[in-house]
Design a protein around this motif. Structure first.
Motif, short mmCIF file in Angstrom:
data_model
loop_
_atom_site.label_atom_id
_atom_site.label_comp_id
_atom_site.label_asym_id
_atom_site.label_seq_id
_atom_site.Cartn_x
_atom_site.Cartn_y
_atom_site.Cartn_z
N GLY A 115 0.78 -1.44 -0.18
CA GLY A 115 0.11 -0.06 0.02
C GLY A 115 0.99 1.24 -0.19
O GLY A 115 0.34 2.31 0.05
N ARG A 116 2.26 1.25 -0.13
CA ARG A 116 2.95 2.29 -0.15
C ARG A 116 3.31 2.65 -1.31
O ARG A 116 3.77 1.95 -2.15
N LEU A 117 3.50 3.89 -1.97
CA LEU A 117 3.73 4.25 -3.18
C LEU A 117 5.33 4.12 -3.20
O LEU A 117 5.89 4.63 -2.24
N LYS A 118 5.87 4.03 -4.32
CA LYS A 118 7.31 4.11 -4.49
C LYS A 118 7.74 5.59 -4.28
O LYS A 118 7.04 6.51 -4.61
N ASN A 119 8.74 5.93 -3.64
CA ASN A 119 9.26 7.18 -3.13
C ASN A 119 10.22 7.63 -4.46
O ASN A 119 11.23 6.83 -4.79
N THR A 120 9.84 8.49 -4.79
CA THR A 120 10.58 9.30 -6.31
C THR A 120 11.14 10.34 -5.78
O THR A 120 11.76 11.22 -6.71
N SER A 121 11.81 10.66 -4.44
CA SER A 121 12.85 11.43 -4.34
C SER A 121 14.09 11.27 -4.86
O SER A 121 14.68 9.88 -4.95
N PRO A 122 14.53 12.12 -5.85
CA PRO A 122 15.73 11.88 -6.59
C PRO A 122 17.02 11.19 -5.74
O PRO A 122 17.59 10.23 -6.22
N ASP A 123 17.16 11.81 -4.80
CA ASP A 123 18.36 11.01 -4.05
C ASP A 123 18.22 9.66 -3.42
O ASP A 123 19.19 8.66 -3.56
N LEU A 124 16.79 9.25 -2.84
CA LEU A 124 16.49 8.10 -2.67
C LEU A 124 16.51 7.10 -3.86
O LEU A 124 16.85 5.88 -3.69
N VAL A 125 16.05 7.61 -4.94
CA VAL A 125 16.11 6.87 -6.26
C VAL A 125 17.51 6.45 -6.53
O VAL A 125 17.74 5.30 -7.03
N LYS A 126 18.28 7.44 -6.45
CA LYS A 126 19.88 7.31 -6.97
C LYS A 126 20.60 6.16 -6.04
O LYS A 126 21.12 5.36 -6.18
N ALA A 127 20.03 6.39 -4.67
CA ALA A 127 20.68 5.66 -3.57
C ALA A 127 20.31 4.07 -3.77
O ALA A 127 21.27 3.05 -3.75
N ALA A 128 19.21 3.77 -4.21
CA ALA A 128 18.42 2.54 -4.12
C ALA A 128 18.91 2.00 -5.49
O ALA A 128 19.38 0.81 -5.53
N LYS A 129 19.23 2.65 -6.55
CA LYS A 129 19.50 2.18 -7.89
C LYS A 129 21.17 1.65 -7.62
O LYS A 129 21.53 0.66 -8.12
N GLU A 130 21.89 2.69 -7.00
CA GLU A 130 23.43 2.39 -6.88
C GLU A 130 23.54 1.34 -5.86
O GLU A 130 24.52 0.38 -6.25
N LEU A 131 22.80 1.09 -4.93
CA LEU A 131 22.98 -0.03 -4.03
C LEU A 131 22.23 -1.68 -4.69
O LEU A 131 23.39 -2.44 -4.61
N GLY A 132 21.45 -1.36 -5.47
CA GLY A 132 21.13 -2.63 -6.27
C GLY A 132 22.18 -2.93 -7.21
O GLY A 132 22.30 -4.13 -7.48
N THR A 133 22.64 -1.96 -8.00
CA THR A 133 23.86 -2.30 -8.72
C THR A 133 25.08 -2.84 -8.25
O THR A 133 25.63 -3.97 -8.65
N GLN A 134 25.38 -2.31 -7.25
CA GLN A 134 26.85 -2.90 -6.32
C GLN A 134 26.57 -4.13 -5.69
O GLN A 134 27.43 -4.97 -5.29
N MET A 135 25.05 -4.37 -5.23
CA MET A 135 24.90 -5.62 -4.55
C MET A 135 24.93 -6.86 -5.32
O MET A 135 25.24 -7.96 -5.13
N THR A 136 24.92 -6.56 -6.80
CA THR A 136 24.88 -7.86 -7.66
C THR A 136 25.84 -7.78 -8.86
O THR A 136 25.90 -8.48 -9.66
N SER A 137 26.82 -6.56 -8.70
CA SER A 137 27.76 -6.36 -9.86
C SER A 137 28.76 -7.52 -10.09
O SER A 137 29.03 -7.57 -11.28
N ASP A 138 29.04 -8.31 -9.09
CA ASP A 138 30.14 -9.27 -9.09
C ASP A 138 29.49 -10.66 -9.27
O ASP A 138 30.31 -11.56 -9.50
#
Length: 225
Positions: A81-104
């Motif tokens: 029931g929670r909408l995705k948070n579109t704050s630019p800093d949080l979107v960037k943080a989440a994207k970077e974390l996802g990439t780094q968690m799986t890059s290797d």
């Protein structure tokens, strides 16, 4: 992003901190999951984030791979029931974390990494998930929970919680990082691994709903005949 939208407002960046490897886990330095979220939100990046998913070895590799092929993860527009948070800093943080968690990692076919809700109503979560073959669920759960904790303070020990119809293993714990309280629930099955971090919550608040919210992130299809 306003101060009200930042779940870590008031904390000084710790970009110079270094994390020493935990000897039993080859890539634990890259897997300090909670700490990375804090660092990414505060500092906008830095520090590797890959978690070593594929360390387990089992005899029936073929069966595991076949099962994993029926499992994927997706990023919904809402979570519990929670909408995705579109704050630019949080979107960037989440994207970077996802990439780094799986890059290797080999075999990752899909990922989820996003914030949902907002901190002003004490209803913010961060979701991470990856579709990836897991060859030894018990061993990987042990390693994943250690990686999730990192150097955070555990306030409620890990407990088993219902995994729901998707099966596998599921656990929740309470912790604080940079004085930010949270409950974190994780799952692992043959074809995916994931976490939901619930800010300003205790395990009792979230353990019953975790399986349902996991089901909004993970999809399992019937194997091909």
């Amino acid at each position: 992003m306003s101060v009200d939208d930042d779940p870590f407002a008031g904390h000084e960046p710790r970009s110079k901190r270094r994390h020493d490897p935990d000897p039993p886990y080859k890539k634990s330095r890259k897997g300090l999951w909670i700490t990375l979220v804090v660092l990414l939100v505060l500092c906008g990046g830095g520090a590797g984030g890959a978690y070593y998913f594929l360390s387990g070895v089992v005899d029936d590799v073929e069966k595991t791979v076949e099962t994993a092929a029926t499992i994927t993860v997706k990023e919904p527009t809402q979570l519990g029931g929670r909408l995705k948070n579109t704050s630019p800093d949080l979107v960037k943080a989440a994207k970077e974390l996802g990439t780094q968690m799986t890059s290797d990692e080999l075999g990752v076919t899909a990922t989820v990494s996003a914030f949902y809700g907002d901190v002003k109503t004490k209803n913010m979560v961060m979701a991470f998930a990856a579709a990836v073959p897991v060859l030894n669920q018990e061993k990987e759960m042990d390693g994943f929970t250690k990686a999730v904790v990192g150097d955070s303070k555990v306030t409620e020990p890990w407990v088993d919680v219902p995994a729901g119809p998707l099966g596998g293993l599921a656990k929740c714990a309470g912790m604080t990082s940079d004085n930010t309280p949270m409950a974190v629930c994780v799952w692992i099955d043959a074809g995916s691994v994931g976490s939901i971090m619930y800010f300003d919550k205790k395990v009792a608040d979230v353990k019953a709903k975790f399986a349902g919210e996991r089901g909004q992130l993970e999809t399992k299809t019937e194997p091909k005949a």
